[in-house]
Design a protein around this motif. Structure first.
Motif, PDB file in Angstrom:
ATOM      1  N   TYR A 224       0.883  -1.045  -0.073  1.00  0.00           N
ATOM      2  CA  TYR A 224       0.033  -0.272   0.052  1.00  0.00           C
ATOM      3  C   TYR A 224       0.930   1.068  -0.231  1.00  0.00           C
ATOM      4  CZ  TYR A 224      -3.524   3.521   1.083  1.00  0.00           C
ATOM      5  OH  TYR A 224      -4.385   4.563   1.058  1.00  0.00           O
ATOM      6  N   LYS A 225       1.776   1.363   0.869  1.00  0.00           N
ATOM      7  CA  LYS A 225       2.763   2.343   0.759  1.00  0.00           C
ATOM      8  C   LYS A 225       3.450   2.693  -0.539  1.00  0.00           C
ATOM      9  CE  LYS A 225       6.861   4.276   3.246  1.00  0.00           C
ATOM     10  NZ  LYS A 225       7.906   3.943   4.091  1.00  0.00           N
ATOM     11  N   SER A 226       3.920   1.417  -1.157  1.00  0.00           N
ATOM     12  CA  SER A 226       4.431   1.791  -2.573  1.00  0.00           C
ATOM     13  C   SER A 226       3.301   2.274  -3.518  1.00  0.00           C
ATOM     14  CB  SER A 226       4.886   0.502  -3.153  1.00  0.00           C
ATOM     15  OG  SER A 226       6.069   0.087  -2.537  1.00  0.00           O
ATOM     16  N   TYR A 227       1.919   1.735  -3.304  1.00  0.00           N
ATOM     17  CA  TYR A 227       0.941   2.060  -4.263  1.00  0.00           C
ATOM     18  C   TYR A 227       0.746   3.755  -4.231  1.00  0.00           C
ATOM     19  CZ  TYR A 227      -3.792   2.676  -5.784  1.00  0.00           C
ATOM     20  OH  TYR A 227      -4.738   2.754  -6.461  1.00  0.00           O
ATOM     21  N   VAL A 228       0.905   4.146  -2.673  1.00  0.00           N
ATOM     22  CA  VAL A 228       0.577   5.448  -2.543  1.00  0.00           C
ATOM     23  C   VAL A 228       1.652   6.295  -3.212  1.00  0.00           C
ATOM     24  CG1 VAL A 228       0.269   7.291  -0.714  1.00  0.00           C
ATOM     25  CG2 VAL A 228      -0.915   5.121  -0.760  1.00  0.00           C
ATOM     26  N   GLN A 229       2.756   5.942  -2.934  1.00  0.00           N
ATOM     27  CA  GLN A 229       4.126   6.706  -3.359  1.00  0.00           C
ATOM     28  C   GLN A 229       3.952   6.975  -4.992  1.00  0.00           C
ATOM     29  OE1 GLN A 229       7.307   4.687  -1.696  1.00  0.00           O
ATOM     30  NE2 GLN A 229       7.189   6.032   0.212  1.00  0.00           N
ATOM     31  N   SER A 230       3.609   5.840  -5.786  1.00  0.00           N
ATOM     32  CA  SER A 230       3.700   5.782  -7.198  1.00  0.00           C
ATOM     33  C   SER A 230       2.462   6.548  -7.806  1.00  0.00           C
ATOM     34  CB  SER A 230       3.641   4.303  -7.759  1.00  0.00           C
ATOM     35  OG  SER A 230       2.561   3.703  -7.442  1.00  0.00           O
ATOM     36  N   SER A 231       1.286   6.684  -6.936  1.00  0.00           N
ATOM     37  CA  SER A 231       0.033   7.339  -7.212  1.00  0.00           C
ATOM     38  C   SER A 231       0.554   8.905  -7.362  1.00  0.00           C
ATOM     39  CB  SER A 231      -1.043   7.006  -6.429  1.00  0.00           C
ATOM     40  OG  SER A 231      -1.603   5.654  -6.649  1.00  0.00           O
ATOM     41  N   LYS A 232       1.202   9.100  -6.202  1.00  0.00           N
ATOM     42  CA  LYS A 232       1.534  10.486  -5.968  1.00  0.00           C
ATOM     43  C   LYS A 232       2.333  11.141  -7.019  1.00  0.00           C
ATOM     44  CE  LYS A 232       1.333  11.122  -0.803  1.00  0.00           C
ATOM     45  NZ  LYS A 232       1.936  11.281   0.360  1.00  0.00           N
ATOM     46  N   LYS A 233       3.354  10.070  -7.500  1.00  0.00           N
ATOM     47  CA  LYS A 233       4.102  10.736  -8.775  1.00  0.00           C
ATOM     48  C   LYS A 233       3.590  10.720  -9.973  1.00  0.00           C
ATOM     49  CE  LYS A 233       8.394   8.231  -7.003  1.00  0.00           C
ATOM     50  NZ  LYS A 233       9.264   6.982  -7.320  1.00  0.00           N
ATOM     51  N   ARG A 234       2.270  10.270 -10.034  1.00  0.00           N
ATOM     52  CA  ARG A 234       1.337  10.292 -11.086  1.00  0.00           C
ATOM     53  C   ARG A 234       0.586  11.354 -11.069  1.00  0.00           C
ATOM     54  NH1 ARG A 234       0.357   4.886 -10.488  1.00  0.00           N
ATOM     55  NH2 ARG A 234      -1.694   5.304 -10.204  1.00  0.00           N
ATOM     56  N   GLY A 235       0.530  12.054  -9.698  1.00  0.00           N
ATOM     57  CA  GLY A 235      -0.491  13.037  -9.504  1.00  0.00           C
ATOM     58  C   GLY A 235      -1.812  12.826  -8.953  1.00  0.00           C
ATOM     59  N   VAL A 236      -2.008  11.525  -8.506  1.00  0.00           N
ATOM     60  CA  VAL A 236      -3.291  10.906  -7.999  1.00  0.00           C
ATOM     61  C   VAL A 236      -3.139  10.959  -6.640  1.00  0.00           C
ATOM     62  CG1 VAL A 236      -4.780   9.110  -8.066  1.00  0.00           C
ATOM     63  CG2 VAL A 236      -3.701   9.433 -10.085  1.00  0.00           C
ATOM     64  N   ILE A 237      -3.944  11.697  -5.862  1.00  0.00           N
ATOM     65  CA  ILE A 237      -4.186  11.607  -4.515  1.00  0.00           C
ATOM     66  C   ILE A 237      -5.009  10.496  -3.833  1.00  0.00           C
ATOM     67  CG2 ILE A 237      -4.952  13.045  -2.253  1.00  0.00           C
ATOM     68  CD1 ILE A 237      -4.572  15.485  -4.179  1.00  0.00           C
ATOM     69  N   VAL A 238      -4.548   9.817  -3.014  1.00  0.00           N
ATOM     70  CA  VAL A 238      -5.141   8.332  -2.541  1.00  0.00           C
ATOM     71  C   VAL A 238      -4.994   8.354  -1.080  1.00  0.00           C
ATOM     72  CG1 VAL A 238      -5.045   5.806  -2.075  1.00  0.00           C
ATOM     73  CG2 VAL A 238      -4.172   7.080  -4.396  1.00  0.00           C
ATOM     74  N   GLY A 239      -6.233   7.987  -0.290  1.00  0.00           N
ATOM     75  CA  GLY A 239      -6.338   7.953   1.035  1.00  0.00           C
ATOM     76  C   GLY A 239      -7.376   9.048   1.502  1.00  0.00           C
ATOM     77  N   PHE A 240      -7.053   9.545   2.844  1.00  0.00           N
ATOM     78  CA  PHE A 240      -8.034  10.221   3.671  1.00  0.00           C
ATOM     79  C   PHE A 240      -6.964  11.606   4.150  1.00  0.00           C
ATOM     80  CE2 PHE A 240      -9.855   6.189   4.025  1.00  0.00           C
ATOM     81  CZ  PHE A 240     -10.989   6.447   3.877  1.00  0.00           C
ATOM     82  N   THR A 241      -7.745  12.573   3.989  1.00  0.00           N
ATOM     83  CA  THR A 241      -7.129  14.008   4.750  1.00  0.00           C
ATOM     84  C   THR A 241      -7.132  13.696   6.212  1.00  0.00           C
ATOM     85  OG1 THR A 241      -9.269  14.952   4.652  1.00  0.00           O
ATOM     86  CG2 THR A 241      -7.954  15.445   2.841  1.00  0.00           C
ATOM     87  N   LYS A 242      -6.360  14.604   6.731  1.00  0.00           N
ATOM     88  CA  LYS A 242      -6.355  14.570   8.119  1.00  0.00           C
ATOM     89  C   LYS A 242      -7.678  14.713   8.912  1.00  0.00           C
ATOM     90  CE  LYS A 242      -1.516  15.879   8.686  1.00  0.00           C
ATOM     91  NZ  LYS A 242      -0.523  16.920   9.595  1.00  0.00           N
ATOM     92  N   VAL A 243      -7.848  14.395   9.993  1.00  0.00           N
ATOM     93  CA  VAL A 243      -9.326  14.665  10.649  1.00  0.00           C
ATOM     94  C   VAL A 243      -9.267  16.056  10.962  1.00  0.00           C
ATOM     95  CG1 VAL A 243     -10.582  13.899  12.576  1.00  0.00           C
ATOM     96  CG2 VAL A 243      -9.026  12.100  11.596  1.00  0.00           C
ATOM     97  N   THR A 244     -10.433  16.531  10.583  1.00  0.00           N
ATOM     98  CA  THR A 244     -10.858  17.886  10.756  1.00  0.00           C
ATOM     99  C   THR A 244     -12.195  17.955  11.713  1.00  0.00           C
ATOM    100  OG1 THR A 244      -9.805  18.660   9.279  1.00  0.00           O
ATOM    101  CG2 THR A 244     -10.985  20.247  10.030  1.00  0.00           C
ATOM    102  N   ASN A 245     -12.346  18.628  13.101  1.00  0.00           N
ATOM    103  CA  ASN A 245     -13.357  18.571  13.532  1.00  0.00           C
ATOM    104  C   ASN A 245     -14.193  17.440  13.883  1.00  0.00           C
ATOM    105  OD1 ASN A 245     -13.180  21.400  13.770  1.00  0.00           O
ATOM    106  ND2 ASN A 245     -14.263  21.779  11.564  1.00  0.00           N
ATOM    107  N   GLY A 246     -13.457  16.218  14.159  1.00  0.00           N
ATOM    108  CA  GLY A 246     -13.950  15.014  14.218  1.00  0.00           C
ATOM    109  C   GLY A 246     -14.390  14.241  13.200  1.00  0.00           C
ATOM    110  N   ALA A 247     -14.227  14.664  11.891  1.00  0.00           N
ATOM    111  CA  ALA A 247     -14.496  13.896  10.785  1.00  0.00           C
ATOM    112  C   ALA A 247     -13.467  13.849   9.605  1.00  0.00           C
ATOM    113  CB  ALA A 247     -15.617  14.612  10.079  1.00  0.00           C
ATOM    114  N   SER A 248     -13.350  12.594   9.204  1.00  0.00           N
ATOM    115  CA  SER A 248     -12.274  12.626   8.011  1.00  0.00           C
ATOM    116  C   SER A 248     -12.690  12.716   6.641  1.00  0.00           C
ATOM    117  CB  SER A 248     -11.382  11.335   8.287  1.00  0.00           C
ATOM    118  OG  SER A 248     -12.088  10.054   7.677  1.00  0.00           O
ATOM    119  N   ASN A 249     -12.064  13.245   5.632  1.00  0.00           N
ATOM    120  CA  ASN A 249     -12.568  13.751   4.524  1.00  0.00           C
ATOM    121  C   ASN A 249     -11.985  12.484   3.320  1.00  0.00           C
ATOM    122  OD1 ASN A 249     -14.330  15.908   5.129  1.00  0.00           O
ATOM    123  ND2 ASN A 249     -12.517  17.224   5.249  1.00  0.00           N
ATOM    124  N   ASN A 250     -12.642  11.772   2.759  1.00  0.00           N
ATOM    125  CA  ASN A 250     -12.274  10.725   1.588  1.00  0.00           C
ATOM    126  C   ASN A 250     -11.734  11.536   0.632  1.00  0.00           C
ATOM    127  OD1 ASN A 250     -11.537   8.502   0.390  1.00  0.00           O
ATOM    128  ND2 ASN A 250     -13.647   7.755   0.466  1.00  0.00           N
TER     129      ASN A 250
END
Length: 82
Positions: A44-70
């Motif tokens: 998964y770590k490799s998948y995320v890193q290669s996605s970032k290199k292609r400009g694709v954001i994968v995962g979740f943003t940081k939790v804000t006000n008790g909710a995470s944004n997909n």
């Protein structure tokens, strides 16, 4: 975090159960629970890193006000976001 550890363990348990249902058995001398979990995490770590290199954001943003944004789920990325 403990939440991440719980998620990783649940994911690994699910994978091992699915594999067993399909008569696939991991060699315990090479692939015990921890080794399988670590392989999933590395993949998964490799998948995320290669996605970032292609400009694709994968995962979740940081939790804000008790909710995470997909940002973009794995299913959306693998199917092209449609």
């Amino acid at each position: 975090t403990s939440e991440q550890k719980h998620f990783n363990n649940s994911l690994t348990e699910g994978l091992l159960e699915l594999a067993a249902r399909h008569n696939y058995i991991f060699d315990e001398s090479c692939f015990n629970f921890v080794a399988v979990r670590d392989r999933i995490r590395c993949y998964y770590k490799s998948y995320v890193q290669s996605s970032k290199k292609r400009g694709v954001i994968v995962g979740f943003t940081k939790v804000t006000n008790g909710a995470s944004n997909n940002v973009e789920s794995m299913d959306e990325v693998s199917s092209g976001g449609d």
